[in-house]
Design a protein around this motif. Sequence first.
Motif, PDB file in Angstrom:
ATOM      1  N   ARG A   1       8.341   4.741  -3.818  1.00 22.41           N
ATOM      2  CA  ARG A   1       9.030   4.981  -5.096  1.00 22.41           C
ATOM      3  C   ARG A   1       9.319   6.470  -5.288  1.00 22.41           C
ATOM      4  O   ARG A   1      10.385   6.845  -5.789  1.00 22.41           O
ATOM      5  N   ASP A   2       8.371   7.316  -4.894  1.00 26.86           N
ATOM      6  CA  ASP A   2       8.600   8.753  -5.000  1.00 26.86           C
ATOM      7  C   ASP A   2       9.773   9.177  -4.112  1.00 26.86           C
ATOM      8  O   ASP A   2      10.623   9.988  -4.532  1.00 26.86           O
TER       9      ASP A   2
ATOM     10  N   GLN B   1       0.820  -1.217   0.000  1.00 33.36           N
ATOM     11  CA  GLN B   1       0.000   0.000   0.000  1.00 33.36           C
ATOM     12  C   GLN B   1       0.855   1.269   0.000  1.00 33.36           C
ATOM     13  O   GLN B   1       0.372   2.357  -0.330  1.00 33.36           O
ATOM     14  N   TYR B   2       2.127   1.155   0.360  1.00 30.46           N
ATOM     15  CA  TYR B   2       3.017   2.318   0.387  1.00 30.46           C
ATOM     16  C   TYR B   2       3.909   2.394  -0.841  1.00 30.46           C
ATOM     17  O   TYR B   2       4.872   3.162  -0.862  1.00 30.46           O
ATOM     18  N   GLU B   3       3.604   1.606  -1.865  1.00 29.94           N
ATOM     19  CA  GLU B   3       4.506   1.519  -3.018  1.00 29.94           C
ATOM     20  C   GLU B   3       4.718   2.875  -3.693  1.00 29.94           C
ATOM     21  O   GLU B   3       5.844   3.268  -3.988  1.00 29.94           O
ATOM     22  N   THR B   4       3.641   3.595  -3.955  1.00 28.00           N
ATOM     23  CA  THR B   4       3.764   4.884  -4.652  1.00 28.00           C
ATOM     24  C   THR B   4       4.613   5.865  -3.853  1.00 28.00           C
ATOM     25  O   THR B   4       5.523   6.510  -4.387  1.00 28.00           O
ATOM     26  N   THR B   5       4.346   5.960  -2.557  1.00 28.89           N
ATOM     27  CA  THR B   5       5.119   6.868  -1.705  1.00 28.89           C
ATOM     28  C   THR B   5       6.583   6.457  -1.658  1.00 28.89           C
ATOM     29  O   THR B   5       7.483   7.307  -1.766  1.00 28.89           O
TER      30      THR B   5
ATOM     31  N   ASN C   1      13.100   8.054  -5.640  1.00 25.73           N
ATOM     32  CA  ASN C   1      13.538   8.923  -6.734  1.00 25.73           C
ATOM     33  C   ASN C   1      14.146  10.218  -6.206  1.00 25.73           C
ATOM     34  O   ASN C   1      15.128  10.730  -6.765  1.00 25.73           O
TER      35      ASN C   1
END
Length: 281
Positions: A50-51, A44-48, A54
Amino acid sequence: MIEIGQLPNARAAQAFIDYLKGLGIECYTEASPHGVTIMLADPQYETTARDEFNQFIQTPYDSKYLQASWDNGDTQSKFDYGSGTLGLVQQFLTNAGPLTLITFGICVIVYAAMNLGFANSVFETLSFFNAVPESHSGEFWRIFTPSLMHFSALHIIFNLLWWWYLGGKIETKLGTRPLFFLLLIAGTLPNIAQYLMTGPNFGGLSGVVYAVVGYTWLMGVRQPSCGISLPQSYMGFMMIWLVLGFTDLLGMPIANGAHIGGLTVGLAQALFDSRKSSLKH
């Protein structure tokens, strides 16, 4: 378990993990041939994650990461950097399963035999049908055994590094069975395709390598929680290499039929396995 990205050394990886810990995101590390892989525990924290990754690779020396190590680092734990040669051997063994290691060893033995005066004997025994006059259809192993032969140091190093890295991932995360089917099918059907394209004089594990590349990439896309994935940049590199094989830029013969056939096998098996996993859930 989702792979977020890779960092070149353990210290950088620990700093990033400590920072994510402060955000309430749990990650851990896995050793890889190119450094340290960051693995995310909760999808569930994948997007955060990855951001943040980066941002980290753009400004790894930002003071907030140093502060995170002071605030969130575990002073009782020690990061295992390995112990010289022994550490490298241990990493080699623990990041692969028995099928990965056995196949790796067989390819090395075959290559060694071919360079110690037994090249003709090995080729006569393992080559595809019609490569030598004595071969006949009853020698069923010839549909697979060309995959075990390599004809240069660069050839075998390239193939076995990918095989160990991705084959090891598949076997340790998903088990021996999916890797066995990839090895068996991608070690045979692409050989037939290569024979139809160029004749019987070929060899190498590259068809299987492209199968594990395609499988790992698509499984990571369709089933991120399965524990295996391939960064888009790696997949892009392999696709560029595939395209270059159809040109004269590489200055060497390339088994294009085996590459395309192996990639097709890997993608097809990933579609089947990821669908099967979805049905279970």
